[in-house]
Scaffold this motif. Structure first.
Motif, PDB file in Angstrom:
ATOM      1  N   LEU A   1       0.440   3.382  -4.980  1.00 20.07           N
ATOM      2  CA  LEU A   1      -0.051   2.037  -5.264  1.00 20.07           C
ATOM      3  C   LEU A   1       0.567   0.997  -4.336  1.00 20.07           C
ATOM      4  O   LEU A   1      -0.015  -0.067  -4.122  1.00 20.07           O
ATOM      5  CB  LEU A   1       0.221   1.673  -6.726  1.00 20.07           C
ATOM      6  CG  LEU A   1      -0.600   2.457  -7.758  1.00 20.07           C
ATOM      7  CD1 LEU A   1      -0.153   2.100  -9.164  1.00 20.07           C
ATOM      8  CD2 LEU A   1      -2.093   2.203  -7.593  1.00 20.07           C
ATOM      9  N   ALA A   2       1.730   1.317  -3.773  1.00 18.90           N
ATOM     10  CA  ALA A   2       2.322   0.413  -2.780  1.00 18.90           C
ATOM     11  C   ALA A   2       1.482   0.390  -1.508  1.00 18.90           C
ATOM     12  O   ALA A   2       1.472  -0.603  -0.771  1.00 18.90           O
ATOM     13  CB  ALA A   2       3.751   0.847  -2.462  1.00 18.90           C
ATOM     14  N   LEU A   3       0.754   1.484  -1.244  1.00 15.62           N
ATOM     15  CA  LEU A   3      -0.145   1.548  -0.096  1.00 15.62           C
ATOM     16  C   LEU A   3      -1.500   0.940  -0.422  1.00 15.62           C
ATOM     17  O   LEU A   3      -2.064   0.176   0.355  1.00 15.62           O
ATOM     18  CB  LEU A   3      -0.338   3.002   0.344  1.00 15.62           C
ATOM     19  CG  LEU A   3       0.907   3.752   0.831  1.00 15.62           C
ATOM     20  CD1 LEU A   3       0.574   5.224   1.023  1.00 15.62           C
ATOM     21  CD2 LEU A   3       1.414   3.144   2.126  1.00 15.62           C
ATOM     22  N   ASN A   4      -2.038   1.328  -1.560  1.00 18.35           N
ATOM     23  CA  ASN A   4      -3.349   0.851  -1.979  1.00 18.35           C
ATOM     24  C   ASN A   4      -3.276   0.480  -3.459  1.00 18.35           C
ATOM     25  O   ASN A   4      -3.331   1.361  -4.323  1.00 18.35           O
ATOM     26  CB  ASN A   4      -4.413   1.930  -1.753  1.00 18.35           C
ATOM     27  CG  ASN A   4      -5.826   1.415  -1.994  1.00 18.35           C
ATOM     28  OD1 ASN A   4      -6.021   0.429  -2.706  1.00 18.35           O
ATOM     29  ND2 ASN A   4      -6.804   2.082  -1.416  1.00 18.35           N
ATOM     30  N   PRO A   5      -3.128  -0.795  -3.775  1.00 16.64           N
ATOM     31  CA  PRO A   5      -2.971  -1.217  -5.169  1.00 16.64           C
ATOM     32  C   PRO A   5      -4.115  -0.820  -6.083  1.00 16.64           C
ATOM     33  O   PRO A   5      -3.952  -0.785  -7.302  1.00 16.64           O
ATOM     34  CB  PRO A   5      -2.848  -2.749  -5.063  1.00 16.64           C
ATOM     35  CG  PRO A   5      -2.349  -2.992  -3.676  1.00 16.64           C
ATOM     36  CD  PRO A   5      -2.995  -1.920  -2.836  1.00 16.64           C
TER      37      PRO A   5
ATOM     38  N   ARG B   1       0.773   4.207  12.523  1.00 18.16           N
ATOM     39  CA  ARG B   1       1.916   3.397  12.926  1.00 18.16           C
ATOM     40  C   ARG B   1       2.344   2.537  11.742  1.00 18.16           C
ATOM     41  O   ARG B   1       2.649   3.055  10.690  1.00 18.16           O
ATOM     42  CB  ARG B   1       1.584   2.585  14.176  1.00 18.16           C
ATOM     43  CG  ARG B   1       1.279   3.463  15.401  1.00 18.16           C
ATOM     44  CD  ARG B   1       0.923   2.625  16.600  1.00 18.16           C
ATOM     45  NE  ARG B   1       0.656   3.486  17.769  1.00 18.16           N
ATOM     46  CZ  ARG B   1       0.172   3.047  18.901  1.00 18.16           C
ATOM     47  NH1 ARG B   1      -0.120   1.763  19.057  1.00 18.16           N
ATOM     48  NH2 ARG B   1      -0.043   3.870  19.915  1.00 18.16           N
ATOM     49  N   ASP B   2       2.350   1.221  11.909  1.00 16.69           N
ATOM     50  CA  ASP B   2       2.779   0.349  10.805  1.00 16.69           C
ATOM     51  C   ASP B   2       1.614  -0.213  10.002  1.00 16.69           C
ATOM     52  O   ASP B   2       1.822  -1.038   9.106  1.00 16.69           O
ATOM     53  CB  ASP B   2       3.611  -0.815  11.360  1.00 16.69           C
ATOM     54  CG  ASP B   2       4.922  -0.354  11.984  1.00 16.69           C
ATOM     55  OD1 ASP B   2       5.479   0.646  11.483  1.00 16.69           O
ATOM     56  OD2 ASP B   2       5.373  -0.974  12.960  1.00 16.69           O
ATOM     57  N   ALA B   3       0.408   0.222  10.312  1.00 15.02           N
ATOM     58  CA  ALA B   3      -0.777  -0.325   9.645  1.00 15.02           C
ATOM     59  C   ALA B   3      -1.275   0.610   8.551  1.00 15.02           C
ATOM     60  O   ALA B   3      -1.428   1.812   8.771  1.00 15.02           O
ATOM     61  CB  ALA B   3      -1.883  -0.569  10.660  1.00 15.02           C
ATOM     62  N   VAL B   4      -1.518   0.050   7.384  1.00 16.32           N
ATOM     63  CA  VAL B   4      -2.193   0.765   6.309  1.00 16.32           C
ATOM     64  C   VAL B   4      -3.594   0.178   6.202  1.00 16.32           C
ATOM     65  O   VAL B   4      -3.757  -1.043   6.108  1.00 16.32           O
ATOM     66  CB  VAL B   4      -1.446   0.611   4.974  1.00 16.32           C
ATOM     67  CG1 VAL B   4      -2.264   1.236   3.834  1.00 16.32           C
ATOM     68  CG2 VAL B   4      -0.065   1.258   5.053  1.00 16.32           C
ATOM     69  N   VAL B   5      -4.595   1.031   6.268  1.00 10.20           N
ATOM     70  CA  VAL B   5      -5.980   0.565   6.203  1.00 10.20           C
ATOM     71  C   VAL B   5      -6.643   1.191   4.982  1.00 10.20           C
ATOM     72  O   VAL B   5      -6.628   2.414   4.806  1.00 10.20           O
ATOM     73  CB  VAL B   5      -6.772   0.924   7.476  1.00 10.20           C
ATOM     74  CG1 VAL B   5      -8.146   0.269   7.444  1.00 10.20           C
ATOM     75  CG2 VAL B   5      -6.009   0.497   8.732  1.00 10.20           C
TER      76      VAL B   5
ATOM     77  N   GLN C   1     -13.374   1.771   2.703  1.00  9.70           N
ATOM     78  CA  GLN C   1     -14.098   2.770   3.484  1.00  9.70           C
ATOM     79  C   GLN C   1     -14.717   2.203   4.759  1.00  9.70           C
ATOM     80  O   GLN C   1     -14.574   2.764   5.848  1.00  9.70           O
ATOM     81  CB  GLN C   1     -15.184   3.385   2.593  1.00  9.70           C
ATOM     82  CG  GLN C   1     -15.780   4.666   3.116  1.00  9.70           C
ATOM     83  CD  GLN C   1     -16.648   5.326   2.071  1.00  9.70           C
ATOM     84  OE1 GLN C   1     -17.002   4.734   1.066  1.00  9.70           O
ATOM     85  NE2 GLN C   1     -17.007   6.559   2.306  1.00  9.70           N
ATOM     86  N   VAL C   2     -15.394   1.073   4.641  1.00  9.70           N
ATOM     87  CA  VAL C   2     -16.056   0.475   5.798  1.00  9.70           C
ATOM     88  C   VAL C   2     -15.031   0.093   6.863  1.00  9.70           C
ATOM     89  O   VAL C   2     -15.226   0.349   8.058  1.00  9.70           O
ATOM     90  CB  VAL C   2     -16.878  -0.750   5.350  1.00  9.70           C
ATOM     91  CG1 VAL C   2     -17.298  -1.590   6.538  1.00  9.70           C
ATOM     92  CG2 VAL C   2     -18.113  -0.303   4.566  1.00  9.70           C
ATOM     93  N   ALA C   3     -13.927  -0.504   6.451  1.00 10.54           N
ATOM     94  CA  ALA C   3     -12.886  -0.906   7.405  1.00 10.54           C
ATOM     95  C   ALA C   3     -12.313   0.309   8.132  1.00 10.54           C
ATOM     96  O   ALA C   3     -12.053   0.246   9.346  1.00 10.54           O
ATOM     97  CB  ALA C   3     -11.771  -1.663   6.681  1.00 10.54           C
TER      98      ALA C   3
END
Length: 209
Positions: free
Chosen positions: A48-52, A62-66, A69-71
């Motif tokens: 949940l820290a990645l995706n609430p 790297r340092d980006a969490v995406v 789905q579309v993004a």
């Protein structure tokens, strides 16, 4: 681009299945972190820290969490331009490409969910997707204009739509119209679909599913 590894938080029985196909089609270096939905692994504090929202697909690079789905489809296809799955920024087809990826998230998914749940229709003037019938007719007309959404060019948008239509027709949520069936077969013939399916079969077997 350096050879950094993309982390795909994944369960083959979720929307992340299509993202794995895309990663295979791109030839991207990636690793899989299996998320056991049955045990609630998507509801742990760590995830949940990645995706609430506790949703898949989710990726980390790297340092980006995406998330969303579309993004993810837009991000990954642009990250690997040599694969040719996204029109360049100055390509006249770029607008249509973005349109049909956005159409999936903004119109198709909400319309299909409302339709499947048998929710009362609201005034088309206030609905983000107009009506289910109009949404579906718009999609089917586009599928009839060429082999792929961009005509003869296969793109990341087709991975998204091919995966989604195969799933939704398989469950009877979307009618298996001739244009939809033919499109699913054309897109599904891409080798990345077979590779991803083989890898996912091994993942499920290893997870005891």
């Amino acid at each position: 681009m350096t050879e950094s590894i993309i982390t795909l938080f994944h369960n083959p029985q979720s929307r992340s299945a299509g993202v794995r196909v895309l990663l295979e089609a791109l030839g991207a270096p990636y690793e899989v972190r299996f998320i056991d939905l049955k045990s609630g692994a998507n509801r742990t504090p760590e995830f949940l820290a990645l995706n609430p929202l506790g949703k898949l697909p989710t990726i980390r690079y790297r340092d980006a969490v995406v998330t969303e789905q579309v993004a993810i489809y837009i991000y990954l296809a642009d990250l690997f331009p040599a694969a040719g799955l996204a029109p360049a920024f100055d390509d006249p087809r770029r607008g249509s490409y973005l349109r049909w990826i956005a159409f999936y998230g903004a119109s198709f998914e909400p319309a299909v969910v409302d339709h499947a749940m048998k929710r009362p229709a609201i005034d088309a003037a206030t609905s983000g997707y107009g009506s289910y019938d109009t949404m579906l007719q718009t999609l089917v007309e586009q599928l009839g204009r060429g082999d792929y959404l961009l005509g003869e060019r296969f793109s990341a948008a087709d991975v998204l739509w091919g995966s989604a239509l195969r799933w939704t027709t398989g469950f009877g949520i979307v009618p298996e119209l001739p244009a939809i069936r033919a499109y699913i077969e054309r897109v599904g013939a891409h080798p990345a679909f077979a590779r991803a399916a083989e890898l996912d079969a091994g993942l499920i077997a290893g997870a005891g599913g």
